[in-house]
Design an enzyme around this catalytic site. Structure first.
Site, PDB file in Angstrom:
ATOM      1  N   LYS A 174     -29.468 -19.136 -11.159  1.00 62.32           N
ATOM      2  CA  LYS A 174     -28.779 -18.272 -10.189  1.00 62.32           C
ATOM      3  C   LYS A 174     -27.942 -17.206 -10.883  1.00 62.32           C
ATOM      4  O   LYS A 174     -28.021 -16.030 -10.544  1.00 62.32           O
ATOM      5  CB  LYS A 174     -27.875 -19.102  -9.272  1.00 62.32           C
ATOM      6  CG  LYS A 174     -28.592 -20.075  -8.367  1.00 62.32           C
ATOM      7  CD  LYS A 174     -27.644 -20.846  -7.468  1.00 62.32           C
ATOM      8  CE  LYS A 174     -26.536 -21.575  -8.172  1.00 62.32           C
ATOM      9  NZ  LYS A 174     -26.933 -22.602  -9.123  1.00 62.32           N
ATOM     10  N   SER A 175     -27.128 -17.595 -11.839  1.00 62.57           N
ATOM     11  CA  SER A 175     -26.254 -16.638 -12.527  1.00 62.57           C
ATOM     12  C   SER A 175     -27.059 -15.636 -13.346  1.00 62.57           C
ATOM     13  O   SER A 175     -26.714 -14.453 -13.402  1.00 62.57           O
ATOM     14  CB  SER A 175     -25.257 -17.374 -13.425  1.00 62.57           C
ATOM     15  OG  SER A 175     -24.400 -18.172 -12.635  1.00 62.57           O
TER      16      SER A 175
ATOM     17  N   SER B   2     -24.765 -24.144  -2.698  1.00 60.81           N
ATOM     18  CA  SER B   2     -24.377 -24.272  -1.285  1.00 60.81           C
ATOM     19  C   SER B   2     -25.428 -25.130  -0.581  1.00 60.81           C
ATOM     20  O   SER B   2     -26.329 -24.604   0.060  1.00 60.81           O
ATOM     21  CB  SER B   2     -24.230 -22.897  -0.643  1.00 60.81           C
ATOM     22  OG  SER B   2     -25.338 -22.083  -0.928  1.00 60.81           O
TER      23      SER B   2
ATOM     24  N   SER C 241     -30.093 -23.573 -12.545  1.00 61.75           N
ATOM     25  CA  SER C 241     -31.323 -23.203 -11.847  1.00 61.75           C
ATOM     26  C   SER C 241     -31.678 -21.749 -12.096  1.00 61.75           C
ATOM     27  O   SER C 241     -32.753 -21.300 -11.704  1.00 61.75           O
ATOM     28  CB  SER C 241     -31.173 -23.440 -10.347  1.00 61.75           C
ATOM     29  OG  SER C 241     -30.183 -22.579  -9.835  1.00 61.75           O
TER      30      SER C 241
END
Length: 138
Positions: free
Chosen positions: A26-27, A94, A24
């Site tokens: 995020k990293s 999460s 997505s």
């Protein structure tokens, strides 16, 4: 979230997304934030979900109770960074609000900033070379 001052020297930035697996961004965002903060003289550390799962959480599965424990442990490590006045960027999957809320509750008021990355499913699928989305009932 309660922000206690206009300028924060340290906090935990929690990157979450609508995609239930990887890719997505995020990293990628976590790395970009780290570079930006470092250029401004700030100490940062990225808690990347994949990396944490290879070490600290290598004994956990992907069952719901293990997801909960995975996030709880990451939250506790984020709190240690907060105690050390280091900006912690948690880049993790999460999916459960109660787990994120539990992490927020152990940090000082205003030190937990959640960023929801609303990526279209087709973008996540296109960046997923392992084909994990085909295994998930979406």
């Amino acid at each position: 979230m309660k922000v206690t001052s206009a300028v924060l020297d340290y906090w935990t930035q929690w990157l979450n997304c609508n995609c239930i697996t990887t890719t997505s961004g995020k990293s990628t965002l976590a790395c970009a934030l780290t570079h930006t903060f470092h250029s401004r003289g700030k100490l940062t550390y990225v808690l990347d979900g994949d990396n944490v799962r290879h070490g600290l959480n290598s004994n956990l599965t992907f069952k719901p109770q293990d997801y909960e424990e995975n996030i709880r442990r990451i939250g506790e490590v984020a709190k240690l960074f907060s105690d050390a006045t280091v900006i912690c960027i948690a880049s993790v999957i999460s999916p459960y609000r109660k787990d994120r809320d539990a992490c927020c509750s152990i940090l000082p008021d205003g030190d937990f900033i959640e960023v929801f990355m609303d990526m279209p499913l087709y973008v996540c699928e296109a960046g997923n070379p392992k084909g994990l989305y085909k295994l998930c009932p979406l």
